[in-house]
Design an enzyme around this catalytic site. Sequence first.
Site, PDB file in Angstrom:
ATOM      1  N   LYS A 110      -7.085   3.416   3.572  1.00 24.53           N
ATOM      2  CA  LYS A 110      -7.509   3.124   2.200  1.00 24.53           C
ATOM      3  C   LYS A 110      -7.221   1.679   1.835  1.00 24.53           C
ATOM      4  O   LYS A 110      -8.048   0.979   1.268  1.00 24.53           O
ATOM      5  CB  LYS A 110      -6.775   4.069   1.241  1.00 24.53           C
ATOM      6  CG  LYS A 110      -7.084   3.850  -0.237  1.00 24.53           C
ATOM      7  CD  LYS A 110      -8.498   4.276  -0.549  1.00 24.53           C
ATOM      8  CE  LYS A 110      -8.793   4.195  -2.030  1.00 24.53           C
ATOM      9  NZ  LYS A 110     -10.209   4.479  -2.297  1.00 24.53           N
ATOM     10  N   CYS A 116      -0.601   2.096   6.916  1.00 25.07           N
ATOM     11  CA  CYS A 116       0.792   2.505   7.081  1.00 25.07           C
ATOM     12  C   CYS A 116       1.447   2.725   5.720  1.00 25.07           C
ATOM     13  O   CYS A 116       0.959   2.275   4.692  1.00 25.07           O
ATOM     14  CB  CYS A 116       1.602   1.489   7.860  1.00 25.07           C
ATOM     15  SG  CYS A 116       0.956   1.029   9.455  1.00 25.07           S
TER      16      CYS A 116
END
EC number: 2.6.1.16
Length: 601
Positions: free
Chosen positions: A596, A2
């Site tokens: 990531k 997010c």
Amino acid sequence: MCGIVGYIGTNNAKGILLEGLEKLEYRGYDSAGIALQNKDLVTVVKEKGRIADLASLVPSDAFGTTGIGHTRWATHGKPNHENAHPHQSKSGRFTIVHNGVIENYTLLKEEYLKNHSFISDTDTEVIVQLIELFAEKLSTKEAFKKALSLLHGSYAICLIDQTDTETLYAAKNKSPLLIGKGENFNVIASDAMAVLKETDEFVEIMDKEIVIVTKDGFTLETLEGEEVSRASYTAELDASDIEKGTYPHYMLKEIDEQPAVTRKIIQAYQNEAGEINVDQTILDEILSSDRIHIVACGTSYHAGLVGKNLIEKMAKIPVEVHVSSEFGYNLPLMSKKPLFIFITQSGETADSRQCLVKVKELGYRTLTLTNVPGSTLDREADHSMYLYAGPEIAVASTKAYTAQISVLAVLAVSLGREIGDAEALSINLAAELGIVATAMEAMVSSKEVIEHIAGEYLATSRNAFFLGRNIDYFVAMEAALKLKEISYIQAEGFASGELKHGTIALIEDGTPVLALITQESINWNIRGNVNEVLARGAKTCVFAMENVAQPGDRFVIPQVHPLLTPLASVIPCQLLAYYAALHRDCDVDKPRNLAKSVTVE
């Protein structure tokens, strides 16, 4: 996981929010949205899919001098329009975006919001409804603080109040969030990269702090109401560092950057005499310990396995390597004076951070290896060593992995020299890493060879196996992870000696089996394993270092020092994964379901 961007100022926030969210795409997401506040009107646009899809839905005349934006990674509820952020309170007065996981949201629903109807399945909507409930009797700030005091879990939150056009509210706990300082504006972001075009001056928000932001300034305070003063810092990033330039994908750019990163590490850790050098306090701390525990996730865990090999050889200290997410369930039997090394590209990995908190509570000393100065693990560890890899945008890590191993080599050799280890004293690490950088350059210049191999072996394959022994086994695991991450091929890395203990049952006609060979001592052992799978129908491919290469090997890796072979052997594996993904028409930089930076446990 997010991302959040917030803006308050005098310009239209629309473009700033959308561009900021684009810069946060690397964090992984499945939906996105923005809210723009123009006087007492708040416009919310959100949708499942990419930022480009969202941008196409935002009206061309949409305007607001205050706004918040969000990229969502589904944790509560499916990725759909209803669950996408921002979320609004029942009356529409409050609009919120949130990263993190609220562990007690169902209990809060039962206790405070029994009569409320909810549009989404998210924990976030509970927060905004609580704020509206408490705002019936309290100011917005106090209602926000009261809601925060009830939350158990992690959060980074940005809030706007329809009745107050001059203020933006934010708070954090265990999820990253920054204030960016500007002239006649201020910004909020999960990551400095999101707003580098606007400012390079930032202030950290610490856990359980709230910030009240206006276009002219901001006030930081604890949930208990104590005002906090904190100096700003300048981000050591350039906006051009986070652009692809002429490259089709960030991953390819970052693979190509590895020679330069390796040389940068040499420069960063070299003293005036040209010798590799580590802060003496770090060396003393480690050498006074009786056992080292390396804690990491994913690619960083694989780098940690190489680090164990290097440190034990040079420093003669026993090393254990742990997966962060499993570490807390069953703490290892502790020696008298252990030291913990946390390896994390982002410095924000939730599992690693929770492990660090736990071991610090037990009174143990800690060292973080991270690519992000000022990150949470950098701030909270006793010591830090930096990777100097520059921003890594692609979800699949490449240059951070080789940077981690290079810095671990720097640390291991420095420790070895302190105790007079003969091998550590004999190796000119700066020169050897320079040779590695040259070898990397040669391999990234041979992309067409790897591209052909990827098409031949992996374009239509459902699975693949990577084999290695000793230090090559660690690279085999990393190679398999890269392939599965971005090409969606079921790939596994195995110690080739374990083939006959189960794995060989999976070999059938046409199964791709790729073997890594960089060590003379295991050359013929692993070639024997290759012949075993070949006899059972496998399609075999050998990547071998110059000193052990044989006719028929598909790729020859330039010679480097035996202790540093993972830095070289991983390059063709990274390229193999990249080209396999292209052959299969996969999204290289943003593979499905992956983030990531994993900032929730």
